[in-house]
Design an enzyme around this catalytic site. Structure first.
Site, PDB file in Angstrom:
ATOM      1  N   ASP A 105       0.866  -1.189   0.000  1.00  0.00           N
ATOM      2  CA  ASP A 105       0.000   0.000   0.000  1.00  0.00           C
ATOM      3  C   ASP A 105       0.899   1.234   0.000  1.00  0.00           C
ATOM      4  OD1 ASP A 105      -2.239   1.883   0.609  1.00  0.00           O
ATOM      5  OD2 ASP A 105      -3.331   0.058   1.115  1.00  0.00           O
ATOM      6  N   ASP A 152       3.397   2.471  -4.902  1.00  0.00           N
ATOM      7  CA  ASP A 152       2.392   3.307  -5.557  1.00  0.00           C
ATOM      8  C   ASP A 152       2.000   2.509  -6.796  1.00  0.00           C
ATOM      9  OD1 ASP A 152       0.981   4.994  -7.171  1.00  0.00           O
ATOM     10  OD2 ASP A 152       2.407   6.650  -7.082  1.00  0.00           O
ATOM     11  N   PHE A 153       0.770   2.017  -6.822  1.00  0.00           N
ATOM     12  CA  PHE A 153       0.409   1.082  -7.900  1.00  0.00           C
ATOM     13  C   PHE A 153       0.323   1.733  -9.283  1.00  0.00           C
ATOM     14  CE2 PHE A 153      -3.883   0.981  -5.463  1.00  0.00           C
ATOM     15  CZ  PHE A 153      -4.398   2.104  -6.092  1.00  0.00           C
ATOM     16  N   HIS A 188     -12.615  -0.230  -7.941  1.00  0.00           N
ATOM     17  CA  HIS A 188     -13.898   0.508  -7.950  1.00  0.00           C
ATOM     18  C   HIS A 188     -13.709   1.969  -7.520  1.00  0.00           C
ATOM     19  CE1 HIS A 188     -15.551  -0.041  -3.535  1.00  0.00           C
ATOM     20  NE2 HIS A 188     -14.280   0.315  -3.537  1.00  0.00           N
TER      21      HIS A 188
HETATM   22  C1  LIG Z   1     -10.942   1.160  -0.725  1.00  0.00           C
HETATM   23  S1  LIG Z   1      -9.395   0.789   0.033  1.00  0.00           S
HETATM   24  C2  LIG Z   1      -9.381  -1.003  -0.013  1.00  0.00           C
HETATM   25  C3  LIG Z   1      -8.545  -1.578   1.098  1.00  0.00           C
HETATM   26  C4  LIG Z   1      -8.573  -3.117   1.211  1.00  0.00           C
HETATM   27  N1  LIG Z   1      -8.158  -3.742  -0.025  1.00  0.00           N
HETATM   28  C5  LIG Z   1      -9.926  -3.608   1.656  1.00  0.00           C
HETATM   29  O1  LIG Z   1     -10.654  -4.207   0.860  1.00  0.00           O
HETATM   30  O2  LIG Z   1     -10.276  -3.370   2.825  1.00  0.00           O
HETATM   31  C6  LIG Z   1      -8.232   1.221  -1.264  1.00  0.00           C
HETATM   32  C7  LIG Z   1      -6.779   1.081  -0.852  1.00  0.00           C
HETATM   33  O3  LIG Z   1      -5.941   1.473  -1.950  1.00  0.00           O
HETATM   34  C8  LIG Z   1      -4.826   2.176  -1.424  1.00  0.00           C
HETATM   35  N2  LIG Z   1      -4.237   3.046  -2.451  1.00  0.00           N
HETATM   36  C9  LIG Z   1      -4.750   4.192  -2.974  1.00  0.00           C
HETATM   37  N3  LIG Z   1      -3.921   4.717  -3.889  1.00  0.00           N
HETATM   38  C10 LIG Z   1      -2.837   3.887  -3.948  1.00  0.00           C
HETATM   39  C11 LIG Z   1      -1.640   3.900  -4.724  1.00  0.00           C
HETATM   40  N4  LIG Z   1      -1.396   4.871  -5.621  1.00  0.00           N
HETATM   41  N5  LIG Z   1      -0.756   2.883  -4.548  1.00  0.00           N
HETATM   42  C12 LIG Z   1      -1.009   1.891  -3.640  1.00  0.00           C
HETATM   43  N6  LIG Z   1      -2.144   1.821  -2.885  1.00  0.00           N
HETATM   44  C13 LIG Z   1      -3.039   2.812  -3.029  1.00  0.00           C
HETATM   45  C14 LIG Z   1      -5.416   2.970  -0.274  1.00  0.00           C
HETATM   46  O4  LIG Z   1      -4.412   3.415   0.634  1.00  0.00           O
HETATM   47  C15 LIG Z   1      -6.385   1.952   0.335  1.00  0.00           C
HETATM   48  O5  LIG Z   1      -5.763   1.165   1.339  1.00  0.00           O
END
Ligand SMILES: C[S@@+](CC[C@H](N)C(=O)[O-])C[C@H]1O[C@@H](n2cnc3c(N)ncnc32)[C@H](O)[C@@H]1O
Length: 172
Positions: free
Chosen positions: A51, A63-64, A82
């Site tokens: 994350d 950072d994905f 989503h």
């Molecule tokens: C809606 S949450 C889902 C968390 C988890 N997968 C769950 O189902 O409970 C989205 C996740 O994507 C992460 N995220 C957002 N942008 C990101 C990025 N650029 N690189 C990596 N992770 C990211 C956020 O920090 C968050 O933890």
């Protein structure tokens, strides 16, 4: 998000057999509730939660849009795509593809919105995601198109006993 995650986790664990994978990377894992439950059930599997660095201390920072941890058999993204429109979602899928080995599988855990006359809480989440986040819940066709645009082979999806579905794709 955390209580919803517990509910989803049990539904996924009861639907899908993770035992065939040696290593799993949960991308955008948040606290990693799902992966922790998978590793508890299958202690032989090696797992990494990834994350943004500022979000979770135990996570491998990523950072994905730039890169994700390499060389895992299975990449999971639960309620991640989503949050994003199609263009950004396709970018994320391409990054995961670039960083994964040729035998990798990808699992999206998301709502699959059914046809127009069928009641579904996914349709309410779709409105919510559009207003709050510029995100989107998607139909099977939309998930398939997005995966293919991101360079993945769509394998199909399976509903769980909860409201989340298991959508699978392969790299090769
Ligand atoms: C809606 S949450 C889902 C968390 C988890 N997968 C769950 O189902 O409970 C989205 C996740 O994507 C992460 N995220 C957002 N942008 C990101 C990025 N650029 N690189 C990596 N992770 C990211 C956020 O920090 C968050 O933890």
């Amino acid at each position: 998000m955390a209580s919803l995650s517990n509910f989803d986790t049990n539904a996924v664990l009861n639907t899908f057999d993770f035992s065939k994978f040696q290593s799993i990377c949960d991308v955008g894992a948040g606290p990693g509730t799902l992966l922790k439950a998978i590793l508890k059930k299958h202690p032989q599997i090696r797992g990494v939660i990834a994350d943004l660095p500022q979000v979770i201390e135990q996570a491998e920072p990523c950072d994905f849009f730039q890169g994700v941890p390499r060389n895992h058999d299975l990449y999971i993204m639960k309620h991640v795509l989503h949050d994003w429109d199609d263009n950004k979602g396709i970018q994320i899928l391409k990054t995961v593809k670039e960083c994964s080995p040729s035998h990798a599988k990808l699992m999206l855990l998301e709502y699959v919105v059914p046809g127009s006359n069928i009641t579904s809480s996914g349709k309410l989440f779709d409105l919510h995601m559009g207003i709050v986040n510029n995100g989107k819940e998607r139909t099977e066709e939309e998930w398939k198109n997005m995966l293919v645009a991101g360079g993945w082979n769509y394998l199909g999806y399976e509903n769980t006993k909860g409201i989340i579905s298991v959508i699978l794709a392969s790299k090769d």
